[in-house]
Design a protein around this motif. Structure first.
Motif, PDB file in Angstrom:
ATOM      1  N   ARG A  43       0.830  -1.216   0.000  1.00  0.00           N
ATOM      2  CA  ARG A  43       0.000   0.000   0.000  1.00  0.00           C
ATOM      3  C   ARG A  43       0.856   1.254   0.000  1.00  0.00           C
ATOM      4  NH1 ARG A  43      -3.559  -3.114   4.405  1.00  0.00           N
ATOM      5  NH2 ARG A  43      -5.061  -4.117   2.988  1.00  0.00           N
ATOM      6  N   ASP A  44       1.941   1.238   0.770  1.00  0.00           N
ATOM      7  CA  ASP A  44       2.859   2.387   0.777  1.00  0.00           C
ATOM      8  C   ASP A  44       3.490   2.576  -0.593  1.00  0.00           C
ATOM      9  OD1 ASP A  44       2.312   2.750   3.451  1.00  0.00           O
ATOM     10  OD2 ASP A  44       4.184   1.837   4.161  1.00  0.00           O
ATOM     11  N   ARG A  45       3.852   1.475  -1.244  1.00  0.00           N
ATOM     12  CA  ARG A  45       4.512   1.551  -2.552  1.00  0.00           C
ATOM     13  C   ARG A  45       3.561   2.113  -3.615  1.00  0.00           C
ATOM     14  NH1 ARG A  45       7.348  -2.485  -1.962  1.00  0.00           N
ATOM     15  NH2 ARG A  45       9.397  -1.489  -1.939  1.00  0.00           N
ATOM     16  N   ALA A  46       2.324   1.664  -3.596  1.00  0.00           N
ATOM     17  CA  ALA A  46       1.344   2.154  -4.567  1.00  0.00           C
ATOM     18  C   ALA A  46       1.068   3.641  -4.361  1.00  0.00           C
ATOM     19  CB  ALA A  46       0.051   1.359  -4.460  1.00  0.00           C
ATOM     20  N   ALA A  47       0.985   4.063  -3.101  1.00  0.00           N
ATOM     21  CA  ALA A  47       0.745   5.480  -2.814  1.00  0.00           C
ATOM     22  C   ALA A  47       1.915   6.328  -3.293  1.00  0.00           C
ATOM     23  CB  ALA A  47       0.521   5.676  -1.317  1.00  0.00           C
ATOM     24  N   ALA A  48       3.144   5.859  -3.041  1.00  0.00           N
ATOM     25  CA  ALA A  48       4.330   6.604  -3.470  1.00  0.00           C
ATOM     26  C   ALA A  48       4.414   6.697  -4.985  1.00  0.00           C
ATOM     27  CB  ALA A  48       5.586   5.937  -2.913  1.00  0.00           C
ATOM     28  N   ALA A  49       3.928   5.664  -5.682  1.00  0.00           N
ATOM     29  CA  ALA A  49       3.977   5.649  -7.148  1.00  0.00           C
ATOM     30  C   ALA A  49       2.809   6.408  -7.770  1.00  0.00           C
ATOM     31  CB  ALA A  49       3.982   4.205  -7.650  1.00  0.00           C
ATOM     32  N   GLY A  50       1.854   6.831  -6.967  1.00  0.00           N
ATOM     33  CA  GLY A  50       0.725   7.586  -7.481  1.00  0.00           C
ATOM     34  C   GLY A  50      -0.255   6.762  -8.304  1.00  0.00           C
ATOM     35  N   VAL A  51      -0.387   5.479  -7.986  1.00  0.00           N
ATOM     36  CA  VAL A  51      -1.296   4.620  -8.753  1.00  0.00           C
ATOM     37  C   VAL A  51      -2.430   4.088  -7.872  1.00  0.00           C
ATOM     38  CG1 VAL A  51       0.389   3.965 -10.512  1.00  0.00           C
ATOM     39  CG2 VAL A  51       0.242   2.630  -8.389  1.00  0.00           C
ATOM     40  N   GLY A  52      -2.764   4.840  -6.847  1.00  0.00           N
ATOM     41  CA  GLY A  52      -3.824   4.404  -5.950  1.00  0.00           C
ATOM     42  C   GLY A  52      -5.165   4.234  -6.626  1.00  0.00           C
ATOM     43  N   ASP A  53      -5.363   4.904  -7.778  1.00  0.00           N
ATOM     44  CA  ASP A  53      -6.625   4.764  -8.499  1.00  0.00           C
ATOM     45  C   ASP A  53      -6.693   3.477  -9.311  1.00  0.00           C
ATOM     46  OD1 ASP A  53      -4.546   5.796 -10.083  1.00  0.00           O
ATOM     47  OD2 ASP A  53      -5.947   6.650 -11.536  1.00  0.00           O
ATOM     48  N   LEU A  54      -5.535   2.835  -9.537  1.00  0.00           N
ATOM     49  CA  LEU A  54      -5.476   1.627 -10.340  1.00  0.00           C
ATOM     50  C   LEU A  54      -5.192   0.367  -9.529  1.00  0.00           C
ATOM     51  CD1 LEU A  54      -3.429   2.798 -13.476  1.00  0.00           C
ATOM     52  CD2 LEU A  54      -5.869   2.247 -13.393  1.00  0.00           C
ATOM     53  N   VAL A  55      -4.629   0.522  -8.335  1.00  0.00           N
ATOM     54  CA  VAL A  55      -4.169  -0.636  -7.568  1.00  0.00           C
ATOM     55  C   VAL A  55      -4.762  -0.607  -6.162  1.00  0.00           C
ATOM     56  CG1 VAL A  55      -2.153  -1.864  -6.686  1.00  0.00           C
ATOM     57  CG2 VAL A  55      -1.981  -0.616  -8.825  1.00  0.00           C
ATOM     58  N   ARG A  56      -5.252  -1.756  -5.728  1.00  0.00           N
ATOM     59  CA  ARG A  56      -5.652  -1.880  -4.325  1.00  0.00           C
ATOM     60  C   ARG A  56      -5.154  -3.221  -3.806  1.00  0.00           C
ATOM     61  NH1 ARG A  56     -10.853  -3.327  -6.572  1.00  0.00           N
ATOM     62  NH2 ARG A  56     -11.690  -5.249  -5.643  1.00  0.00           N
ATOM     63  N   PHE A  57      -4.868  -3.244  -2.504  1.00  0.00           N
ATOM     64  CA  PHE A  57      -4.331  -4.445  -1.878  1.00  0.00           C
ATOM     65  C   PHE A  57      -5.241  -4.867  -0.742  1.00  0.00           C
ATOM     66  CE2 PHE A  57      -0.653  -2.293  -3.739  1.00  0.00           C
ATOM     67  CZ  PHE A  57      -0.131  -3.326  -4.502  1.00  0.00           C
ATOM     68  N   GLU A  58      -5.499  -6.172  -0.687  1.00  0.00           N
ATOM     69  CA  GLU A  58      -6.441  -6.719   0.288  1.00  0.00           C
ATOM     70  C   GLU A  58      -5.896  -8.017   0.867  1.00  0.00           C
ATOM     71  OE1 GLU A  58     -10.415  -5.160  -2.128  1.00  0.00           O
ATOM     72  OE2 GLU A  58      -9.877  -7.303  -2.160  1.00  0.00           O
ATOM     73  N   TYR A  59      -6.258  -8.274   2.118  1.00  0.00           N
ATOM     74  CA  TYR A  59      -5.971  -9.592   2.675  1.00  0.00           C
ATOM     75  C   TYR A  59      -6.841 -10.589   1.921  1.00  0.00           C
ATOM     76  CZ  TYR A  59      -5.295 -13.430   5.931  1.00  0.00           C
ATOM     77  OH  TYR A  59      -4.980 -14.642   6.465  1.00  0.00           O
ATOM     78  N   GLY A  60      -6.222 -11.646   1.405  1.00  0.00           N
ATOM     79  CA  GLY A  60      -6.992 -12.619   0.656  1.00  0.00           C
ATOM     80  C   GLY A  60      -6.325 -13.975   0.630  1.00  0.00           C
ATOM     81  N   ASP A  61      -7.124 -15.015   0.837  1.00  0.00           N
ATOM     82  CA  ASP A  61      -6.667 -16.399   0.809  1.00  0.00           C
ATOM     83  C   ASP A  61      -7.170 -17.021  -0.494  1.00  0.00           C
ATOM     84  OD1 ASP A  61      -6.222 -19.110   1.101  1.00  0.00           O
ATOM     85  OD2 ASP A  61      -7.034 -19.232   3.131  1.00  0.00           O
TER      86      ASP A  61
END
Length: 281
Positions: free
Chosen positions: A108-126
């Motif tokens: 999440r920190d990496r996506a925010a720093a790259a400015g792609v929060g509108d394209l990428v989301r991260f979730e806990y998932g099995d």
């Protein structure tokens, strides 16, 4: 199957999550946001470790033929660098899942720093029990995440379910290339918490068993695990830097946990890349 090499006693999801929580922080720094394998053409190849790992991301992702705006599931997203790459270079809308809390935070920190929060989301998932509806994604990427599946048939079935008809999957993972000296392979599997170590043919059988139609596959082990000595020569000069950041004890523990990984001969462990498609209804 390599179940003959290792006691396949129950390893639960929480244990796998802890496995990555413990190893990913140093791996994240060493490999610039990735924790998967490298790809070097030969011993004279002067690519850095981060560059060599990035090659693997590109090689696997390229087999998907991603188009801008497509919905992609990164099943086992690690610290997020691959998901960010898929969004920035392909314009994909990426959902990354992991069972490691460290990896999700770093991603999440990496996506925010790259400015792609509108394209990428991260979730806990099995990936044995995905929360997504049938036909939710155009493509699935599984970069060295299937290796820890408690039941490959279940996981392939779930990934098949969430793909739309005509959707694609690309995965890469280790494969068994030699049954000689099984004790070496057993150490490797124990180090990575693998339940099984399929051959390339067996990986294809797993994909077909779920309904996928393989379209492209390759065995590039000599340039991946076969370059483990190249990895050591490339990583060792950074040891002091890593020790200053994480502490000498953490580096020693990290190294000890990976001893089994280096036990097999270079020709015993392969590395497969497979791309397959879910048939149209």
């Amino acid at each position: 199957m390599a179940s003959e090499f290792i006691d396949t006693a129950e390893i639960d999801t929480a244990e796998i999550g802890r496995h990555y929580d413990e190893r990913s922080p140093i791996g994240d720094v060493l490999r610039d946001g990735h924790i998967h394998m490298w790809y070097w053409y030969d011993d004279e190849d002067d690519a850095t470790l981060a560059e060599a790992v990035g090659r693997t991301s590109r090689k696997v992702a390229d087999t998907l033929g991603l188009r801008p705006g497509e919905r992609l599931l990164d099943a086992g997203c690690g610290p997020g660098a691959t998901s960010v790459f898929l969004a920035t270079d392909y314009g994909a809308r990426v959902t990354g899942i992991s069972i490691s809390e460290f990896e999700l935070g770093a991603a999440r920190d990496r996506a925010a720093a790259a400015g792609v929060g509108d394209l990428v989301r991260f979730e806990y998932g099995d990936y044995t029990d995905l929360a997504y509806a049938d036909d939710s994604f155009d493509a699935v990427l599984a970069l060295e995440s299937l290796q820890n599946a408690p039941d490959l048939a279940v996981v392939f079935g779930e990934l098949f379910r969430v793909l739309r008809p005509g959707g694609r999957i690309a995965f890469s993972d280790f494969s068994l290339e030699s049954r000689a000296e099984p004790e070496r392979v057993a150490k490797f599997m124990a180090s990575l918490k693998l339940r099984e170590l399929p051959t390339l043919a067996e990986w294809l059988e797993h994909a077909r068993g779920a309904g996928f139609v393989p379209e492209e596959y390759t065995q590039c082990g000599p340039r991946v695990f076969g370059r483990k000595s190249k990895y050591l020569r490339t990583a060792m000069p950074r040891r002091q830097e890593i020790a200053e950041r994480f502490g000498e004890a953490a580096v020693t523990t990290f190294s000890r946990r990976h001893l089994g990984f280096f036990a097999p001969r270079p020709d015993q462990i392969g590395y497969v890349i497979v791309s397959a498609r879910k048939p149209l209804r």
